[in-house]
Design an enzyme around this catalytic site. Structure first.
Site: not given
Ligand code: NAD
Length: 246
Positions: A147, A151, A182-183, A188
């Site tokens: 990740y 990014k 957030t969703p 997670r």
């Protein structure tokens, strides 16, 4: 530079979370928005909303991006929000994971930039806004190897666009959020397999402000970056993270 106030904005991953908050922010600012998401059902609430068009778009599909060329030619502002938060250290990264994460988090950004830049250059005006993360070239975060790598690549891409097209009236910036409610964050936490309350507390504790960010706070920065008032800002990686990277 064209300083028209009402912009045509393309938002990816607009179905929920940060992308949806950006759509709401841009519409409130009076802009026209093309709201897209892989999951078109998540866009239902935007159907019929004034100045908003809704389209299915899986950003990993080159043909789907090409199919929107009628719109991408007219885009003044790209807000590219789609991304995936994968877990693991460098020892865990499989070839398939590497390909998937680069395709979704980086290659999609390259393809979208290629789709919108020619029109922007012809009008001598355009703003690209990429949602990166503080987990990038700004901060190493445990268990976020692929990740953070992708990014960070997004920061490099944005800076290179900023450098290459600065004389053509194009600005390119990255927003680098800390942990935002957030969703996908809830997913997670749910998928972590550990105690949900303890996991949530851990995510909150990363921010010295003692809370999670709100999607609307990230959206406010995107709305600013889309505005001519941000016309002197390009090539930046803007952290908005409750003090995580102080
Ligand atoms: P979210 O899960 O709440 O929403 C993600 C949206 O992306 C969904 O609507 C989903 O349908 C859509 N999507 C998934 N794959 C797609 C694809 N291939 N093409 C088009 N749409 C697709 O996510 P979020 O938390 O709002 O994250 C948005 C962005 O912000 C991501 O790039 C993420 O990496 C970044 N970010 C999030 C946080 C955080 O804490 N939430 C922190 C830093 C950066």
């Amino acid at each position: 530079m064209n300083s028209k106030k009402t912009k045509t904005c393309l938002v990816t991953a607009a179905g929920q979370g940060i992308g949806r908050a950006i759509v709401d922010g841009l519409l409130s600012a009076g802009h026209k928005v093309i709201a897209t998401d892989r999951d078109v059902a998540l866009l239902e609430g935007l159907i019929g909303v004034e100045k908003c068009e809704v389209h299915e778009l899986d950003v990993t599909e080159p043909a789907a991006i090409a199919a929107l060329s009628h719109y991408t030619n007219t885009v003044d502002v790209l807000c590219h929000c789609a991304g995936y938060v994968d877990s693991g250290t460098v020892l865990d990264i499989t070839d398939a994971q590497y390909d998937f994460n680069f395709q979704l988090n980086v290659q999609s950004a390259v393809r979208l930039a290629q789709a919108v830049l020619p029109g922007m250059v012809s009008r001598n005006d355009g703003a690209l806004i990429f949602i990166s993360s503080v987990a990038s070239a700004i901060k190493g975060v445990p268990n976020r190897s692929i990740y953070g790598t992708t990014k960070a690549a997004l920061l490099g891409l944005s800076k290179s666009i900023a450098a290459d097209f600065v004389a053509e009236g194009i600005r390119s910036n990255c927003i680098c959020p800390g942990t935002v409610e957030t969703p996908s964050l809830s997913e997670r936490i749910a998928e972590s397999g550990s105690d949900i309350m303890a996991q949530r507390k851990e995510f909150i504790a990363r921010q010295p402000m003692g809370r999670l960010g709100r999607a609307e706070e990230i959206a406010a920065l995107a709305v600013f970056l889309s505005d001519p008032m941000a016309g002197f800002m390009t090539g930046q990686a803007l952290a908005i993270d409750g003090g995580w990277t102080i």
